[in-house]
Design an enzyme around this catalytic site. Sequence first.
Site, short mmCIF file in Angstrom:
data_model
loop_
_atom_site.label_atom_id
_atom_site.label_comp_id
_atom_site.label_asym_id
_atom_site.label_seq_id
_atom_site.Cartn_x
_atom_site.Cartn_y
_atom_site.Cartn_z
N GLN A 23 0.86 -1.18 0.00
CA GLN A 23 0.00 0.00 0.00
C GLN A 23 0.90 1.23 0.00
O GLN A 23 2.00 1.21 0.56
CB GLN A 23 -0.91 0.02 1.24
CG GLN A 23 -1.98 -1.07 1.24
CD GLN A 23 -3.17 -0.69 0.37
OE1 GLN A 23 -3.04 -0.55 -0.84
NE2 GLN A 23 -4.34 -0.56 0.99
N SER A 24 0.44 2.32 -0.61
CA SER A 24 1.33 3.46 -0.86
C SER A 24 1.62 4.29 0.38
O SER A 24 2.65 4.96 0.44
CB SER A 24 0.73 4.36 -1.95
OG SER A 24 0.64 3.66 -3.17
N SER A 25 0.75 4.29 1.38
CA SER A 25 0.96 5.14 2.54
C SER A 25 0.40 4.45 3.78
O SER A 25 -0.40 3.50 3.69
CB SER A 25 0.29 6.51 2.35
OG SER A 25 -1.11 6.37 2.24
N GLN A 28 -3.41 4.64 3.92
CA GLN A 28 -4.11 3.61 3.15
C GLN A 28 -4.10 2.27 3.87
O GLN A 28 -5.08 1.53 3.83
CB GLN A 28 -3.47 3.49 1.77
CG GLN A 28 -3.67 4.70 0.88
CD GLN A 28 -3.03 4.51 -0.48
OE1 GLN A 28 -2.44 3.48 -0.77
NE2 GLN A 28 -3.16 5.53 -1.33
#
Length: 737
Positions: A23-25, A28
């Site tokens: 997941q990007s962050s 998230q």
Amino acid sequence: MSDLTLKIAPSHLQRAAFVYIRQSSASQVEHNRESTLRQYALAQRAMALGWSEQQVVVVDEDLGLSGASAAHRSGFARMTAEVALGHVGIILGLEVSRLARNNSDWYRLLDLCSMTDTLIGDADGVYNTALFNDRLLLGLKGTMSEAELHILRARLDGGIRNKAARGELRRGLPTGMVWGEADGEVRLHPDEAVVAAVSTVFARFTELGSARRVWLWFREENLSFPLQMHHGEQIRWVAPTYMAIHSVLANPVYAGAYCYGRTRQERYVDEHGVLRKRIRRLPQSQWAVFIRDHHEGYIDWATYEANQARLGANIKPKPHEAGGAVREGTALLQGLAICGHCSRRLRTHYRGASQTPGYHCSNKGIENGRGVFCLNVGGLQIDAAITEAFLRAVEPAGLEAAVRAAERLEVNHDAALAQWRLSVERAHYESQRAERRYRAVDPENRLVARGLEAQWEKHLHELEQAQQELARREQARPRTLSAQERHGLLALGKDLQRLWHAPTLSVRDRKQLLRTLLEEVTVTVHREQYQAHLKLRWRGGKLTECDVALPRSRPATIRTDEDTLGLVRRLAQHYSDATIAGILNAQGRLSAQGLRFNQNLVGNLRRHWKIPCFEPPAERPEGELLSIRQAARALGTAPSTLHRWVNDGFIAGEQPTRGAPWRIRITEALRSRFVDNSPDGYVVMQAATRLLGVSRQTVLQRVKRGELDAVLVRRGRCKGLRIKVSNDQPDFFEHTS
């Protein structure tokens, strides 16, 4: 399904199946739980395709990291290494963007998969990178993934820039400024103490002209400064640092300006080949958004620009550039003087024990084969002329300046007192809040009550200290000038010379006063006429010129006396320059300038008078010539013994002049007089005096004249002097007259 069966071979099922989750962050990962669960469910799909549960490897170390680069993704790096080793049969990801959003990382993975026959699977199917159609499709998906990231970033960045262009984008504000309720509204901090502290920084800088001196003033007055690391965090009062004071002076937000894009992030490769990022500050012309008079500030924009120019002038200047803060040196034109020959900035230097100031130009020319300065002149006469011109210029305003100086002293003390009064008020509030907390707690809950009671006592102690300090400073506050004192001060203002040379006025203050009116001074030296021409350019453009008489050169009759020169000639035949310098200093001799000799002075003196330096002779005489310490080691005795024997005349020593070190020539005859055991016929001194019937002093005199033989026993319990006494010794008294 048949297509999947054809692509998945038994060789693939013998290797591991990697499920990559990302997941990007962190946001998230925390909120988009459904996407995370879908990615973990790919492990069940791997088992449905034929892999056992033990063969499925879940790689989830990269949760919360962006796929734009593989620099910090340890999970992706581990998976790529396993693919290169041929341990992976298939890589499963929810979509291509989960694996990489960078074509360089994506195609590198495709190449490794093609070489090791590794499959790639996503929600749409399974792909074999060795097949052209599958590789083409994966390439298109990777390109679309990178383009998607660019589009998303462009949308977000466009929205941010559009909001910033209106001055409504809320970003971190410096201490002393807060966001209001309306869009883009910025207000001063509601805490009066915070506003007063920030305002004091700008007021002190206007007077002192240096961020460092403002910082020292805060430390001298023992004042605290507000600190707020993040938005919404409570203000903390701490001892001010230089960076805190400088950041207040350099931040345009305090001048009512809204700025966005003052920095730029750059990527570079360091010396180890690692890709890194850095923040570079941009000049004002390159700021993305700049809105002047956006909100109420502590100062106006014109004052801010003047402060930046003053801060820039305080930085150590580059060669041939103006600037630099005033220093402690006595040269008044430091940073203001310009060479009248080549227009370079003059540098300052100090000579002698009295630190006499001087100016020189670093532009060197060649004269008579030597590099010489373009200009090199003493500063006493030049500084005196500049002082006289400056005092003439400010004489009309001298009376008003004297009164303002007294008023400024009162204002300085009032500024510090105002800060301390606010500190007492803040400490009083903190103690009352701690008291309310203590009284609100249940008395039977002693665990909490003891802690709150300790905090209450701490705040009461801080309040008492602040009140005592405020009372002390109020007592030390200078009182208001009376009419008689003001009249005396006006009379003193007429005598500017006396004020300028007062011991209470520091050199730094004199330089700062000169810079308020003078912009630069051009110095042209005419050596033939022993004169310097000064051209003063005042602020505002006015020019004045004056000539200054320079002192005549020192007469060339100063020279070293002949006695010292003759001694140097004799010593140079036997000793080096360093030894000669020690001999001359031991005799109390001084150079022509009244200085003590050293190796360089002796060398210069010898070369000037063409005195050859010491060189060891090609043919050495019989025996080696050694110092006392070296001879003592060679003869196996103490240096003090050799000194005593040389002084008594038992052995021969050489000394070219008084103060020169003794030297002893080591011969076989001398070595024979130092033995380990006493020879036959040699007795101790007491026995010799008894046998000869004379005193000890007489025996020593006869040994010195060579009438008696003597040796020195170096070892054993009976060390010492031994005298040879024979039965046929003559009667000493028959030779007396």
